[in-house]
Scaffold this motif. Structure first.
Motif, short mmCIF file in Angstrom:
data_model
loop_
_atom_site.label_atom_id
_atom_site.label_comp_id
_atom_site.label_asym_id
_atom_site.label_seq_id
_atom_site.Cartn_x
_atom_site.Cartn_y
_atom_site.Cartn_z
N UNK A 191 -6.61 -13.27 14.30
CA UNK A 191 -6.46 -14.52 13.59
C UNK A 191 -6.78 -14.32 12.12
N UNK A 192 -5.98 -14.91 11.23
CA UNK A 192 -6.18 -14.68 9.81
C UNK A 192 -6.23 -16.00 9.06
N UNK A 193 -6.79 -15.92 7.86
CA UNK A 193 -6.80 -17.05 6.94
C UNK A 193 -5.86 -16.72 5.79
N UNK A 194 -4.88 -17.55 5.57
CA UNK A 194 -3.84 -17.21 4.59
C UNK A 194 -4.25 -17.54 3.16
N UNK A 195 -5.37 -18.28 2.97
CA UNK A 195 -5.71 -18.69 1.61
C UNK A 195 -6.86 -17.86 1.05
N UNK A 196 -7.19 -16.76 1.66
CA UNK A 196 -8.29 -15.91 1.20
C UNK A 196 -7.74 -14.59 0.72
N UNK A 197 -8.27 -14.10 -0.40
CA UNK A 197 -7.83 -12.80 -0.90
C UNK A 197 -8.17 -11.72 0.11
N UNK A 198 -7.29 -10.74 0.21
CA UNK A 198 -7.45 -9.69 1.20
C UNK A 198 -7.86 -8.39 0.55
N UNK A 199 -8.79 -7.69 1.19
CA UNK A 199 -9.20 -6.37 0.72
C UNK A 199 -8.29 -5.29 1.29
N UNK A 200 -7.83 -5.49 2.53
CA UNK A 200 -6.94 -4.51 3.17
C UNK A 200 -6.18 -5.21 4.29
N UNK A 201 -5.04 -4.62 4.66
CA UNK A 201 -4.28 -5.19 5.78
C UNK A 201 -3.35 -4.14 6.38
N UNK A 202 -3.06 -4.36 7.65
CA UNK A 202 -2.08 -3.55 8.37
C UNK A 202 -0.97 -4.48 8.84
N UNK A 203 0.27 -4.06 8.66
CA UNK A 203 1.42 -4.89 9.03
C UNK A 203 2.29 -4.10 10.01
N UNK A 204 2.30 -4.54 11.26
CA UNK A 204 3.12 -3.92 12.32
C UNK A 204 2.96 -2.40 12.34
N UNK A 205 1.73 -1.96 12.35
CA UNK A 205 1.45 -0.52 12.25
C UNK A 205 1.51 0.16 13.61
N UNK A 206 2.29 1.23 13.65
CA UNK A 206 2.37 2.12 14.82
C UNK A 206 1.90 3.50 14.37
N UNK A 207 1.19 4.17 15.26
CA UNK A 207 0.80 5.55 15.01
C UNK A 207 1.00 6.35 16.29
N UNK A 208 1.85 7.37 16.20
CA UNK A 208 2.17 8.21 17.35
C UNK A 208 1.78 9.65 17.02
#
Length: 254
Positions: free
Chosen positions: A4-21
Motif C-alpha cells: 500500500x502506498x501514499x501518492x502525496x508523499x515524496x519517495x526516497x526509492x521505488x521498484x516498479x514491476x521488478x523481476x529478477x531471474x
C-alpha cells in the motif's frame, strides 16, 4: 499483491514491476516476480520474509548492487537500472548509505576517521552542523578517538551507522544490521536507527528476520516467494510474528 502506498508523499526509492531471474534453463530461479514497492522519505521501513523470499535481492537491486531482469528501480527521481558503472559508483557514494551485519570498519582508523571516510574518499568535507548532529545522535562523542578494537560490538555498529549518515544520503539500506550483536547491543542500534529517522529526517530500509527488530520501524513490508504479500504500519513484535506465521503456513500449504 503490491505494498500500500501514499501518492502525496515524496519517495526516497521505488521498484516498479521488478523481476529478477538468476540462471538459465532448468537452473533458472525467479527471485523477484513483479514487485511494486514505494519507500517514503523520512520513514523507517523494515522488509521481512522467509529465507529466499526475495527481500535482500530487492534491497540489492534498489541500491544498484544488482541488476533487474525486468522493470525499473529508482532512488529519488533517478532511474538506477541502465546506469553506467561510473554513474552507479557515484550514486552509491553520494546518494546511498549502507549498513551491513559486518561493521566493515578500518581497524587502523579511529571512530571519527571511520565515520568521515566516505566523505574523504569523495573529496568532500562534512557540514560541521550536520556532523555534530550525527555524532550527538550516535551517542559516541566520548569514543571518537578510539579504534574499533577498543569499542564494543554495539558501539562499532553505531559508528557504521554514523558513517552511513554523514554524507546525508537519500536513503540508507541496512541488511540485518543487528545480526552479529547481542540483544542489548542490538537494541542500542535499533533505537539509534529509529532516532535518526525521527531526529534527522533520514530514510532507512532494513532487511531483517527478527520481529523485535522490525517493531522499531514505522512500516513492515512482507515478502514471500518473490512477491509483496502484505504490510503493517506502527508494528508490534507480536503483530509481525503473527504475520510471519501466516506467511509460513501459506507457503507450506502451497
Amino acid at each position: 499483491m503490491s505494498a500500500t502506498i501514499s501518492t502525496d508523499t515524496e519517495l526516497a526509492a521505488r521498484a516498479v514491476n521488478v523481476h529478477k531471474v538468476y540462471g538459465t534453463g532448468d537452473a533458472q530461479v525467479a527471485a523477484l516476480r513483479g514487485v511494486d514497492v514505494e519507500l517514503r522519505r523520512g520513514e523507517f521501513t523494515a522488509i521481512m520474509g522467509p529465507s529466499g523470499s526475495g527481500k535482500s535481492t530487492l534491497m540489492h537491486c534498489l541500491a544498484g548492487l544488482d541488476t533487474v531482469s525486468e522493470g525499473d528501480v529508482y532512488v529519488a527521481d533517478m532511474k538506477v537500472n541502465g546506469m553506467s558503472d561510473k554513474e552507479l559508483t557515484s550514486l552509491r557514494r553520494d546518494r546511498i548509505g549502507f549498513i551491513f551485519q559486518q561493521f566493515n570498519l578500518l581497524p587502523m582508523l579511529t571512530a571519527e576517521e571511520n565515520i568521515l571516510l566516505p566523505l574523504a574518499i569523495a573529496g568532500r568535507k562534512p557540514s560541521p552542523e550536520w556532523l555534530a548532529k550525527v555524532i550527538e545522535t550516535v551517542g559516541l562523542s566520548e569514543r571518537l578517538g578510539h579504534r574499533p578494537s577498543e569499542l564494543s560490538g554495539g558501539q562499532q555498529q553505531r559508528v557504521a551507522c554514523a558513517r552511513a549518515l554523514v554524507s546525508q544520503p537519500e536513503v540508507i539500506f541496512a541488511d540485518e544490521p543487528t545480526g552479529n550483536l547481542d540483544s542489548r547491543a542490538g537494541t542500542e542500534v535499533l533505537k539509534f536507527l529509529r532516532d535518526s529517522v525521527r531526529s534527522l529526517g533520514q530514510t532507512i530500509v532494513m532487511v531483517t528476520h527478527d520481529p523485535n527488530a522490525a517493531s522499531y520501524a514505522d512500516r513492515v513490508v512482507f515478502f514471500a516467494d518473490g512477491h509483496v504479500v502484505g504490510e503493517i504500519t506502527e508494528p508490534t513484535a507480536d503483530a509481525v510474528l503473527d504475520m510471519m506465521k501466516k506467511i509460513d503456513t501459506v507457503e507450506k500449504v502451497a
